[in-house]
Structure formats: structure tokens, C-alpha cells
Design a protein around this motif. Structure first.
Motif, PDB file in Angstrom:
ATOM      1  N   ASP A 156     -96.974  47.806   9.808  1.00  0.00           N
ATOM      2  CA  ASP A 156     -96.257  49.021   9.427  1.00  0.00           C
ATOM      3  C   ASP A 156     -94.788  48.931   9.830  1.00  0.00           C
ATOM      4  O   ASP A 156     -93.899  49.308   9.068  1.00  0.00           O
ATOM      5  CB  ASP A 156     -96.901  50.249  10.071  1.00  0.00           C
ATOM      6  CG  ASP A 156     -98.281  50.544   9.506  1.00  0.00           C
ATOM      7  OD1 ASP A 156     -98.618  49.996   8.421  1.00  0.00           O
ATOM      8  OD2 ASP A 156     -99.031  51.302  10.157  1.00  0.00           O
ATOM      9  N   GLU A 157     -94.506  48.437  11.031  1.00  0.00           N
ATOM     10  CA  GLU A 157     -93.130  48.296  11.495  1.00  0.00           C
ATOM     11  C   GLU A 157     -92.350  47.332  10.617  1.00  0.00           C
ATOM     12  O   GLU A 157     -91.191  47.588  10.267  1.00  0.00           O
ATOM     13  CB  GLU A 157     -93.102  47.812  12.947  1.00  0.00           C
ATOM     14  CG  GLU A 157     -93.486  48.865  13.947  1.00  0.00           C
ATOM     15  CD  GLU A 157     -93.501  48.332  15.372  1.00  0.00           C
ATOM     16  OE1 GLU A 157     -92.909  47.265  15.618  1.00  0.00           O
ATOM     17  OE2 GLU A 157     -94.092  48.999  16.231  1.00  0.00           O
ATOM     18  N   LYS A 158     -92.966  46.225  10.263  1.00  0.00           N
ATOM     19  CA  LYS A 158     -92.283  45.247   9.413  1.00  0.00           C
ATOM     20  C   LYS A 158     -92.022  45.816   8.024  1.00  0.00           C
ATOM     21  O   LYS A 158     -90.984  45.555   7.417  1.00  0.00           O
ATOM     22  CB  LYS A 158     -93.098  43.962   9.330  1.00  0.00           C
ATOM     23  CG  LYS A 158     -93.046  43.180  10.604  1.00  0.00           C
ATOM     24  CD  LYS A 158     -93.794  41.869  10.512  1.00  0.00           C
ATOM     25  CE  LYS A 158     -93.717  41.162  11.858  1.00  0.00           C
ATOM     26  NZ  LYS A 158     -94.327  39.854  11.805  1.00  0.00           N
ATOM     27  N   ASP A 168     -85.714  49.599   5.083  1.00  0.00           N
ATOM     28  CA  ASP A 168     -84.448  50.173   5.569  1.00  0.00           C
ATOM     29  C   ASP A 168     -83.225  49.456   5.039  1.00  0.00           C
ATOM     30  O   ASP A 168     -82.151  50.002   5.010  1.00  0.00           O
ATOM     31  CB  ASP A 168     -84.415  50.166   7.093  1.00  0.00           C
ATOM     32  CG  ASP A 168     -85.258  51.274   7.688  1.00  0.00           C
ATOM     33  OD1 ASP A 168     -85.612  51.156   8.858  1.00  0.00           O
ATOM     34  OD2 ASP A 168     -85.537  52.264   6.979  1.00  0.00           O
ATOM     35  N   LEU A 188     -91.473  48.973   7.366  1.00  0.00           N
ATOM     36  CA  LEU A 188     -90.364  49.916   7.519  1.00  0.00           C
ATOM     37  C   LEU A 188     -89.030  49.178   7.646  1.00  0.00           C
ATOM     38  O   LEU A 188     -88.016  49.627   7.077  1.00  0.00           O
ATOM     39  CB  LEU A 188     -90.593  50.805   8.744  1.00  0.00           C
ATOM     40  CG  LEU A 188     -91.689  51.859   8.601  1.00  0.00           C
ATOM     41  CD1 LEU A 188     -91.894  52.571   9.932  1.00  0.00           C
ATOM     42  CD2 LEU A 188     -91.335  52.854   7.506  1.00  0.00           C
ATOM     43  N   GLU A 189     -89.028  48.066   8.359  1.00  0.00           N
ATOM     44  CA  GLU A 189     -87.795  47.272   8.488  1.00  0.00           C
ATOM     45  C   GLU A 189     -87.347  46.754   7.131  1.00  0.00           C
ATOM     46  O   GLU A 189     -86.161  46.739   6.835  1.00  0.00           O
ATOM     47  CB  GLU A 189     -88.028  46.098   9.454  1.00  0.00           C
ATOM     48  CG  GLU A 189     -88.132  46.497  10.895  1.00  0.00           C
ATOM     49  CD  GLU A 189     -88.482  45.339  11.802  1.00  0.00           C
ATOM     50  OE1 GLU A 189     -88.592  44.179  11.310  1.00  0.00           O
ATOM     51  OE2 GLU A 189     -88.668  45.566  13.008  1.00  0.00           O
ATOM     52  N   ASP A 248    -100.111  48.186  13.352  1.00  0.00           N
ATOM     53  CA  ASP A 248     -98.843  48.762  13.782  1.00  0.00           C
ATOM     54  C   ASP A 248     -97.703  47.791  13.500  1.00  0.00           C
ATOM     55  O   ASP A 248     -96.625  48.194  13.036  1.00  0.00           O
ATOM     56  CB  ASP A 248     -98.870  49.110  15.270  1.00  0.00           C
ATOM     57  CG  ASP A 248     -99.796  50.281  15.580  1.00  0.00           C
ATOM     58  OD1 ASP A 248    -100.199  50.991  14.625  1.00  0.00           O
ATOM     59  OD2 ASP A 248    -100.119  50.468  16.764  1.00  0.00           O
ATOM     60  N   ASN A 249     -97.918  46.516  13.772  1.00  0.00           N
ATOM     61  CA  ASN A 249     -96.883  45.522  13.505  1.00  0.00           C
ATOM     62  C   ASN A 249     -96.588  45.416  12.009  1.00  0.00           C
ATOM     63  O   ASN A 249     -95.427  45.289  11.606  1.00  0.00           O
ATOM     64  CB  ASN A 249     -97.287  44.144  14.054  1.00  0.00           C
ATOM     65  CG  ASN A 249     -97.103  44.057  15.550  1.00  0.00           C
ATOM     66  OD1 ASN A 249     -96.446  44.887  16.158  1.00  0.00           O
ATOM     67  ND2 ASN A 249     -97.701  43.045  16.146  1.00  0.00           N
TER      68      ASN A 249
END
Length: 69
Positions: free
Chosen positions: A60-62, A68, A64-65, A57-58
Motif C-alpha cells: 500500500d505504501e509503495k 504521488d 501511494l508513493e 502495508d508495504n
């Protein structure tokens, strides 16, 4: 009952009969008794799975960041 008849008796550890009935345990045997055991089967595996999911999850979040901008 006040146990006056037995309260001052010596501890039987030095008695030959006691040692014959209750031989001393080897260090290896004592270690087996006091070694940790898995009281909850599968608990460590579930913790590892949860940690892996958290890491994914971490990641994936990184990702996405970064996308962006």
C-alpha cells in the motif's frame, strides 16, 4: 550417606536382566521423543498473519508513493 557400597558397581547396561526390563528404543521412537512440537498452538499462524499484514502495508505504501509523483 557416602554410597561407597554402590559407587564402584558396573553400569548394568550389559546385564541381561537390565535389558529385559529396559529394552533398547528404536530409532523411530527416539526421533518421536526428540522431534520438535508446537508448544504454543497457533503461534506460527499468528506470525504468518502478521507477516502478511506487513507485506500488505508495504504494498500500500509503495502504491501511494507511485501515485504521488
Amino acid at each position: 550417606m557416602d554410597y561407597k557400597d554402590i559407587i564402584d558397581l558396573p553400569y548394568p547396561r550389559d546385564d541381561w536382566n537390565f535389558l529385559m526390563k529396559h529394552p533398547r528404543m528404536s530409532i523411530e521412537s527416539r526421533a518421536k521423543i526428540f522431534s520438535p512440537f508446537a508448544a504454543l498452538r497457533g503461534h506460527n499462524a499468528k506470525i504468518a498473519e502478521a507477516a502478511e499484514r506487513h507485506l500488505e502495508d508495504n504494498r500500500d505504501e509503495k502504491m501511494l508513493e507511485k501515485m504521488d509523483f
